[in-house]
Design an enzyme around this catalytic site. Sequence first.
Site, PDB file in Angstrom:
ATOM      1  N   GLU A  38     -52.908 -34.069 -19.750  1.00 32.82           N
ATOM      2  CA  GLU A  38     -53.616 -34.279 -21.019  1.00 32.82           C
ATOM      3  C   GLU A  38     -53.676 -35.760 -21.385  1.00 32.82           C
ATOM      4  OE1 GLU A  38     -55.227 -31.888 -22.087  1.00 32.82           O
ATOM      5  OE2 GLU A  38     -54.223 -30.259 -21.028  1.00 32.82           O
ATOM      6  N   GLU A  44     -61.398 -33.077 -14.606  1.00 34.65           N
ATOM      7  CA  GLU A  44     -60.178 -32.270 -14.451  1.00 34.65           C
ATOM      8  C   GLU A  44     -59.384 -32.690 -13.216  1.00 34.65           C
ATOM      9  OE1 GLU A  44     -58.972 -30.414 -16.787  1.00 34.65           O
ATOM     10  OE2 GLU A  44     -60.753 -30.892 -17.925  1.00 34.65           O
TER      11      GLU A  44
HETATM   12 ZN   LIG Z   1     -57.989 -31.143 -18.441  1.00 34.95          ZN
END
Ligand SMILES: [Zn+2]
Length: 301
Positions: free
Chosen positions: A164, A226
């Site tokens: 994160e 991601e």
């Molecule tokens: Zn992520």
Amino acid sequence: MNMDPTGQDQGGQSSGRGRFHWWIILAFLLYAGWYYVSNRQESSLTGRTQLIATNAQQDAALGLQAYQQVLSQSQVVADGPEVAQIKQIAQRLIAVAPKVEADLAAEKGLKPTIDWSTFDWQVSVLQSDEVNAFCLPGGKIAVYTGLIPVAQSADAIAVVLGHEISHALLRHGAERMAQQHMAQIGQIAVGMAAGNMDPQQQREVMGAYGVVGQFGVLLPFSRKDESEADQIGLMLAAAACFDPQAAIPLWQRMEQQGGARQPEFMSTHPNPGNRIARLQELMPKALAMRAKYCSGASPTQ
Ligand SMILES: [Zn+2]
């Protein structure tokens, strides 16, 4: 859509009807080219050229605004041993982040570019069954209590928080904003260019544009985001002396969770097997990072 406030069509109503105004598309492409050239920058963490049109202070202000909104609608856990532990894990990741940036930049012959003064780190634990966590631009972190039983260990929480925090360090939010800006301007340009077409033709043009915009540009970028967050997050966790190998069983447990609401770090991973294979590929580098910063420390804390 009609950009003329008087509502009059300046281009001659009868002759223009049915024609597609290619010059508007050309103007848009020139604008897009200029926008790209003047707003691209190289990430010191990945070496990738990113399209970012806002500065880090603007991002941080938006992050703070969104954070305050989430906190006002959530039950914040004030203290307790779990809150203290999560804050400590975050602090270790934050403390080591500038060293990791310097290392990764040096590897690619780049200079560190992150302005750490634009981060005002804050960690909140939110009472919720949701298995989730996030870090907004400017360093505003939230961890949902639902993550704790799935993570099972400080190492796994460090892997999630590393992921994160990496989204914020990599400025993925700002990048998505710049992409959305381009998509919106493009949509307006197509709408204007098709302004003299009949409504059915207009719908077809706008529909075709929407499909290209969504599947051709935005989604692949999100998956790349991601992957980057996984990669940099793993290095942060390792350099902060957590065990990066906790990532593999963590993602396997996350996969088994399933459920209707996909957490942030699972949402754009259509193939969890690929993700685990990629993490395994990165593991030797993460373990080397750990050895460099944590000589003598045992793999589990
Ligand atoms: Zn992520």
